[in-house]
Scaffold this motif. Structure first.
Motif, PDB file in Angstrom:
ATOM      1  N   THR A 264      92.127 100.578-100.717  1.00 35.38           N
ATOM      2  CA  THR A 264      92.171 102.031-100.519  1.00 35.38           C
ATOM      3  C   THR A 264      90.776 102.593-100.279  1.00 35.38           C
ATOM      4  O   THR A 264      90.552 103.392 -99.358  1.00 35.38           O
ATOM      5  CB  THR A 264      92.807 102.718-101.744  1.00 35.38           C
ATOM      6  N   MET A 265      89.802 102.182-101.111  1.00 37.44           N
ATOM      7  CA  MET A 265      88.425 102.651-100.938  1.00 37.44           C
ATOM      8  C   MET A 265      87.848 102.204 -99.601  1.00 37.44           C
ATOM      9  O   MET A 265      87.143 102.957 -98.926  1.00 37.44           O
ATOM     10  CB  MET A 265      87.550 102.163-102.096  1.00 37.44           C
ATOM     11  N   THR A 266      88.164 100.965 -99.217  1.00 40.92           N
ATOM     12  CA  THR A 266      87.677 100.455 -97.934  1.00 40.92           C
ATOM     13  C   THR A 266      88.269 101.250 -96.779  1.00 40.92           C
ATOM     14  O   THR A 266      87.569 101.594 -95.815  1.00 40.92           O
ATOM     15  CB  THR A 266      88.026  98.974 -97.781  1.00 40.92           C
ATOM     16  N   THR A 267      89.552 101.569 -96.862  1.00 40.17           N
ATOM     17  CA  THR A 267      90.210 102.349 -95.809  1.00 40.17           C
ATOM     18  C   THR A 267      89.594 103.734 -95.689  1.00 40.17           C
ATOM     19  O   THR A 267      89.321 104.216 -94.576  1.00 40.17           O
ATOM     20  CB  THR A 267      91.715 102.463 -96.105  1.00 40.17           C
ATOM     21  N   ILE A 268      89.362 104.390 -96.835  1.00 42.36           N
ATOM     22  CA  ILE A 268      88.750 105.720 -96.810  1.00 42.36           C
ATOM     23  C   ILE A 268      87.338 105.645 -96.240  1.00 42.36           C
ATOM     24  O   ILE A 268      86.911 106.529 -95.481  1.00 42.36           O
ATOM     25  CB  ILE A 268      88.733 106.319 -98.228  1.00 42.36           C
ATOM     26  N   THR A 269      86.626 104.583 -96.588  1.00 43.83           N
ATOM     27  CA  THR A 269      85.264 104.412 -96.075  1.00 43.83           C
ATOM     28  C   THR A 269      85.268 104.272 -94.556  1.00 43.83           C
ATOM     29  O   THR A 269      84.477 104.917 -93.856  1.00 43.83           O
ATOM     30  CB  THR A 269      84.603 103.176 -96.703  1.00 43.83           C
ATOM     31  N   PHE A 270      86.157 103.436 -94.027  1.00 43.20           N
ATOM     32  CA  PHE A 270      86.239 103.280 -92.577  1.00 43.20           C
ATOM     33  C   PHE A 270      86.669 104.585 -91.908  1.00 43.20           C
ATOM     34  O   PHE A 270      86.179 104.923 -90.818  1.00 43.20           O
ATOM     35  CB  PHE A 270      87.215 102.157 -92.220  1.00 43.20           C
ATOM     36  N   SER A 271      87.572 105.321 -92.548  1.00 46.48           N
ATOM     37  CA  SER A 271      87.985 106.615 -91.986  1.00 46.48           C
ATOM     38  C   SER A 271      86.808 107.593 -91.948  1.00 46.48           C
ATOM     39  O   SER A 271      86.624 108.332 -90.972  1.00 46.48           O
ATOM     40  CB  SER A 271      89.130 107.208 -92.823  1.00 46.48           C
ATOM     41  N   THR A 272      85.998 107.571 -93.011  1.00 44.58           N
ATOM     42  CA  THR A 272      84.812 108.435 -93.055  1.00 44.58           C
ATOM     43  C   THR A 272      83.817 108.049 -91.971  1.00 44.58           C
ATOM     44  O   THR A 272      83.231 108.913 -91.309  1.00 44.58           O
ATOM     45  CB  THR A 272      84.144 108.333 -94.437  1.00 44.58           C
ATOM     46  N   ILE A 273      83.644 106.741 -91.779  1.00 47.28           N
ATOM     47  CA  ILE A 273      82.743 106.277 -90.722  1.00 47.28           C
ATOM     48  C   ILE A 273      83.226 106.774 -89.364  1.00 47.28           C
ATOM     49  O   ILE A 273      82.437 107.246 -88.533  1.00 47.28           O
ATOM     50  CB  ILE A 273      82.642 104.738 -90.737  1.00 47.28           C
ATOM     51  N   MET A 274      84.521 106.711 -89.107  1.00 46.73           N
ATOM     52  CA  MET A 274      85.056 107.157 -87.828  1.00 46.73           C
ATOM     53  C   MET A 274      84.872 108.657 -87.640  1.00 46.73           C
ATOM     54  O   MET A 274      84.601 109.129 -86.528  1.00 46.73           O
ATOM     55  CB  MET A 274      86.542 106.791 -87.715  1.00 46.73           C
ATOM     56  N   VAL A 275      85.000 109.425 -88.731  1.00 44.35           N
ATOM     57  CA  VAL A 275      84.767 110.871 -88.644  1.00 44.35           C
ATOM     58  C   VAL A 275      83.314 111.151 -88.275  1.00 44.35           C
ATOM     59  O   VAL A 275      83.020 111.994 -87.409  1.00 44.35           O
ATOM     60  CB  VAL A 275      85.132 111.558 -89.984  1.00 44.35           C
ATOM     61  N   VAL A 276      82.388 110.435 -88.922  1.00 48.48           N
ATOM     62  CA  VAL A 276      80.969 110.614 -88.621  1.00 48.48           C
ATOM     63  C   VAL A 276      80.678 110.244 -87.165  1.00 48.48           C
ATOM     64  O   VAL A 276      79.976 110.980 -86.450  1.00 48.48           O
ATOM     65  CB  VAL A 276      80.098 109.772 -89.574  1.00 48.48           C
ATOM     66  N   LEU A 277      81.221 109.121 -86.701  1.00 49.11           N
ATOM     67  CA  LEU A 277      80.981 108.682 -85.329  1.00 49.11           C
ATOM     68  C   LEU A 277      81.553 109.677 -84.325  1.00 49.11           C
ATOM     69  O   LEU A 277      80.934 109.966 -83.291  1.00 49.11           O
ATOM     70  CB  LEU A 277      81.591 107.296 -85.102  1.00 49.11           C
ATOM     71  N   THR A 278      82.733 110.209 -84.616  1.00 53.65           N
ATOM     72  CA  THR A 278      83.334 111.206 -83.716  1.00 53.65           C
ATOM     73  C   THR A 278      82.496 112.474 -83.669  1.00 53.65           C
ATOM     74  O   THR A 278      82.283 113.060 -82.597  1.00 53.65           O
ATOM     75  CB  THR A 278      84.765 111.540 -84.182  1.00 53.65           C
ATOM     76  N   THR A 279      82.004 112.907 -84.832  1.00 51.71           N
ATOM     77  CA  THR A 279      81.162 114.099 -84.888  1.00 51.71           C
ATOM     78  C   THR A 279      79.878 113.891 -84.100  1.00 51.71           C
ATOM     79  O   THR A 279      79.440 114.774 -83.344  1.00 51.71           O
ATOM     80  CB  THR A 279      80.818 114.437 -86.352  1.00 51.71           C
ATOM     81  N   TYR A 280      79.275 112.721 -84.245  1.00 48.95           N
ATOM     82  CA  TYR A 280      78.047 112.432 -83.506  1.00 48.95           C
ATOM     83  C   TYR A 280      78.282 112.467 -82.002  1.00 48.95           C
ATOM     84  O   TYR A 280      77.490 113.032 -81.250  1.00 48.95           O
ATOM     85  CB  TYR A 280      77.504 111.059 -83.906  1.00 48.95           C
ATOM     86  N   SER A 281      79.372 111.831 -81.570  1.00 46.54           N
ATOM     87  CA  SER A 281      79.635 111.736 -80.132  1.00 46.54           C
ATOM     88  C   SER A 281      79.919 113.091 -79.513  1.00 46.54           C
ATOM     89  O   SER A 281      79.489 113.375 -78.391  1.00 46.54           O
ATOM     90  CB  SER A 281      80.821 110.796 -79.878  1.00 46.54           C
ATOM     91  N   SER A 282      80.641 113.946 -80.230  1.00 42.86           N
ATOM     92  CA  SER A 282      81.077 115.220 -79.654  1.00 42.86           C
ATOM     93  C   SER A 282      80.075 116.350 -79.842  1.00 42.86           C
ATOM     94  O   SER A 282      79.972 117.240 -78.994  1.00 42.86           O
ATOM     95  CB  SER A 282      82.423 115.629 -80.262  1.00 42.86           C
TER      96      SER A 282
END
Length: 435
Positions: free
Chosen positions: A71-89
């Motif tokens: 669960t923690m790993t999944t949330i961490t990967f989801s957070t990483i994807m949010v950060v990457l999306t924010t950076y790109s956009s």
């Protein structure tokens, strides 16, 4: 590719630290399992009961911790994807490298990898072990608590990274470090000028060529190795590129003149790194372009955040000030005996000025606050440069910035505000302001 460059790439890759943690996890399981099998039965009476756990309880602990870790790993990967999306956009796609190469990001993923493998293997081994008292569940709980601590740390860390001011500050500090490393004292000789007649005599000899073995960006030049290699083989090299340039496969990257028999294979793999994307290993311009892209994105109509653009401009001005204090227009490199070994033209200071502001000028010319910030940054840069030729270049570049501004159409307050900083700028540079 030389060995140092290979390990540099491996060390900064996303998979390296998690893989290292996974291997350490397997080793840890082996050690703790050996303790359970050999040591615990002999000294179980001397170990407090709080450290020992029965098999049934251990099974429940392992099952719960596997679910929690996933669960923690999944949330961490989801957070990483949010950060990457924010950076790109909203910020800069080029800044994604900084977040993904962050040691905290990689260590967090590594700790989760360690915990998951540790718990999973222990659960598998538990079915083969009918021992009544086990020490391994106690260590598993400690690892779970550690994973929770890293999870909280990562959430706090990611929350900082999505703040644009934190990102701008991080890029500025990293670029400052690159500038210092690029112009630090070297063991080989660096020269701005060289005897013209000697160079002409060298170029009269038969010229040979080293071609790029692959297409990509010039990421790094190992100057120490290159100078030693040319000294050993009695060569003079002339580079046909600058760090950060894109070269297609088969393009000449070096010309050389040999003055004796060549002892080694003539190849660039050991002192030149060509990769699929630009990196900030030695590329100062690329690092500064990240701040430029953040400023340009902030000036877009979809975001419309001029204050972020102004913050970026101020940081760019600070980096240019550091660059002006360290910049040396080196073109010729010599060995320990003072013999010319490499001719490689560096980017001029005007190139850095142009790259830093020409896009911001284009997209921010209609916002007087952005124009004023650029002029103010250039004025402060002229003050700290302490070099008459650089000051002249900065003044001329400032005139280029103002070419896109219709000064006569500015409102009264905007005109007076801009005129005030321009008068101070002109007075410092010893120029006349005809406004």
């Amino acid at each position: 590719m030389n060995q140092a460059t290979f390990w540099f790439r491996v060390r900064d890759s996303l998979w390296f630290l998690p893989l290292l943690y996974g291997i350490c996890s397997i080793i840890a399981v082996s050690v703790i399992t050996a303790l359970d099998d050999w040591l615990v039965p002999q000294i179980s009476d001397s170990i407090p009961n709080i450290f020992l756990t029965g098999q049934s309880v251990a099974t429940e602990i392992y099952g719960s911790l596997i679910t929690a870790t996933l669960t923690m790993t999944t949330i961490t990967f989801s957070t990483i994807m949010v950060v990457l999306t924010t950076y790109s956009s909203q910020f800069s796609p080029r800044a994604l490298q900084d977040f993904m190469r962050s040691k905290i990001t990689q260590h967090v993923l590594g700790v989760f990898t360690f915990g998951f493998i540790f718990v999973l293997i222990n659960l598998w081994l538990l079915s083969e072990n009918d021992q009544k008292e086990l020490l391994s569940p106690f260590f598993t709980i400690l690892i779970a608590i550690t994973s929770l601590g890293f999870f909280i740390l990562f959430i706090h860390y990611a929350a900082h990274w999505v703040q644009v001011n934190f990102l701008i500050g991080t890029i500025r500090n990293d670029t400052s470090k690159i500038i210092r490393e690029a112009f630090e004292e070297r063991t080989y000789g660096e020269h701005q000028h060289w005897d013209h007649s000697q160079i002409e005599n060298i170029r009269k000899k038969d010229r040979q060529t080293i071609y790029a073995k692959r297409s990509g960006y010039i990421q790094k030049v190992d100057y120490n190795y290159l100078i030693n290699w040319t000294t050993k083989n009695n060569l003079v090299l002339e580079a046909n590129f600058q760090v950060g340039d894109y070269v297609p496969k088969g393009m000449p990257v070096f010309y050389f003149w040999a003055f004796s028999d060549i002892k080694d294979d003539v190849t660039h793999d050991k002192f030149l790194t060509i990769g699929d994307e630009r990196t900030d290993i030695q590329d100062i311009e690329f690092s500064m372009e990240k701040l430029v892209e953040i400023a340009v994105k902030a000036l877009s109509t979809s975001i419309n955040d001029p204050n972020t653009a102004i913050n970026s401009i101020n940081r760019i001005g600070g980096l240019l000030s550091e660059l002006a204090g360290n910049y040396r227009p080196v073109t010729y490199y010599s060995d320990d005996d003072g013999q010319l070994r490499l001719i490689m033209e560096q980017k001029s200071f005007l190139d850095y000025l142009y790259t830093s502001f020409y896009q911001i000028k284009h997209y921010g010319k209609d916002d007087i606050s952005v124009v004023y910030s650029i002029v103010e940054a250039l004025y402060k840069l002229a003050i700290v440069s302490d070099n008459d030729s650089l000051t002249k270049e900065i003044w001329n570049f400032n005139n280029y910035i103002l070419e896109s501004v219709e000064v006569s159409e500015l409102s009264s307050m905007d005109y007076e505000h801009l005129k005030g900083i321009m008068e101070k700028f002109a007075d410092f540079c010893g120029e006349e302001l005809n406004w």
